[in-house]
Design a protein around this motif. Structure first.
Motif, PDB file in Angstrom:
ATOM      1  N   LEU A  77     -65.964  -5.534 -40.575  1.00  0.00           N
ATOM      2  CA  LEU A  77     -65.752  -6.602 -41.727  1.00  0.00           C
ATOM      3  C   LEU A  77     -66.059  -6.042 -43.050  1.00  0.00           C
ATOM      4  O   LEU A  77     -67.171  -5.782 -43.386  1.00  0.00           O
ATOM      5  N   HIS A  80     -65.742 -10.721 -47.711  1.00  0.00           N
ATOM      6  CA  HIS A  80     -65.376 -11.978 -47.124  1.00  0.00           C
ATOM      7  C   HIS A  80     -65.883 -13.106 -48.213  1.00  0.00           C
ATOM      8  O   HIS A  80     -66.989 -12.976 -48.399  1.00  0.00           O
ATOM      9  N   TRP A 101     -61.178 -19.103 -45.591  1.00  0.00           N
ATOM     10  CA  TRP A 101     -62.038 -17.890 -45.560  1.00  0.00           C
ATOM     11  C   TRP A 101     -61.363 -16.861 -45.949  1.00  0.00           C
ATOM     12  O   TRP A 101     -60.370 -16.595 -45.051  1.00  0.00           O
ATOM     13  N   ASN A 102     -61.451 -16.049 -46.873  1.00  0.00           N
ATOM     14  CA  ASN A 102     -60.827 -14.540 -47.158  1.00  0.00           C
ATOM     15  C   ASN A 102     -61.497 -13.603 -46.641  1.00  0.00           C
ATOM     16  O   ASN A 102     -62.802 -13.751 -46.622  1.00  0.00           O
ATOM     17  N   TYR A 103     -60.934 -12.659 -46.171  1.00  0.00           N
ATOM     18  CA  TYR A 103     -61.604 -11.398 -45.669  1.00  0.00           C
ATOM     19  C   TYR A 103     -60.620 -10.334 -45.369  1.00  0.00           C
ATOM     20  O   TYR A 103     -59.531 -10.266 -45.530  1.00  0.00           O
ATOM     21  N   ALA A 105     -60.565  -7.171 -42.544  1.00  0.00           N
ATOM     22  CA  ALA A 105     -61.266  -6.738 -41.426  1.00  0.00           C
ATOM     23  C   ALA A 105     -60.188  -5.441 -40.752  1.00  0.00           C
ATOM     24  O   ALA A 105     -59.028  -5.494 -40.962  1.00  0.00           O
ATOM     25  N   MET A 200     -64.989 -10.010 -53.785  1.00  0.00           N
ATOM     26  CA  MET A 200     -63.890 -10.651 -53.245  1.00  0.00           C
ATOM     27  C   MET A 200     -62.725 -10.724 -54.456  1.00  0.00           C
ATOM     28  O   MET A 200     -61.334 -10.537 -54.033  1.00  0.00           O
TER      29      MET A 200
END
Length: 216
Positions: A77, A80, A101-103, A105, A200
């Motif tokens: 991960l 985020h 939610w931005n992320y 992975a 981010m």
């Protein structure tokens, strides 16, 4: 992993770079008693196999050590962040906005293997510590420690090897939003100013440059 087309990342060099940068994973394996989960640093050998191979180690007493030969998943991960609905211009016009939610992975799938050969474990620890010491002003080396001390520690661990059979990447970074929406998100993240928010913001910029060019 559910990944809409706008968020898919399939380029092997990009996925490998993210694994190397994140370096720490949640390793999930199937077992007779249910799922086993360990949180471990994993080192990528990119040239081993079509998608690379991951190496790590756990305590010999960890029940995960009995999962050799089972289907496993290493989850990396990356950056985020919570994205407020209030950051979109639409909040003040039509109001039809919700938070998200931005992320980033990466999921690496394969069949887990274990090893306990002392020479192989010592080499693994040498390479793993070398990867994480490289940014230190005075890098520590495994060979600095007394050999008998390292030998004693090797008896307490077991090595992990995960040849990657399938690699998935999800970069959920506002690619599905309008330019005005992204600018609102970027401005808000910049104003927050903490490291996570700035990371981010940088990820959003990079991903959307690629998205606009039709790359990745």
């Amino acid at each position: 992993m559910y990944t809409p087309a706008a968020f898919q990342e399939t380029r092997l060099p990009v996925l490998h770079a993210a694994i190397d940068a994140i370096a720490f994973a949640s390793l999930v394996s199937s077992a007779a008693s249910g799922l086993q989960v360990s949180h471990v640093p994993l080192l990528l050998a990119p040239q081993e196999g079509p998608y690379g191979t991951l190496y790590g180690h756990i305590a010999r007493a960890n029940a995960h050590a009995a999962c050799s030969g089972t289907a496993s998943l290493a989850i990396f991960l990356g950056p985020h962040a919570y994205i407020s609905a209030g950051w979109y211009p639409g909040r003040k016009t039509h109001g039809r906005e919700v938070p998200t939610w931005n992320y980033i992975a990466v999921h690496a799938h394969g069949i887990l293997e274990t090893f306990d050969d002392p020479a192989a474990l010592r080499q693994h620890l040498r390479e793993l510590s070398g990867r994480h010491e490289r940014a230190m002003p005075e890098p520590w080396r495994l060979d600095e420690a007394p050999a008998d001390y390292i030998d004693q520690n090797l008896k307490a661990i077991i090595g992990l090897r995960l040849p990657i059979e399938r690699l998935e990447g999800k970069w959920k970074l506002s690619q599905n939003r309008s330019e005005a929406d992204r600018e609102g998100v970027l401005a808000a993240l910049q104003s927050l100013g903490d490291d996570a928010s700035l990371d981010m913001a940088n990820a959003i910029r990079e991903a959307n440059v690629r998205h606009e060019k039709g790359v990745g």
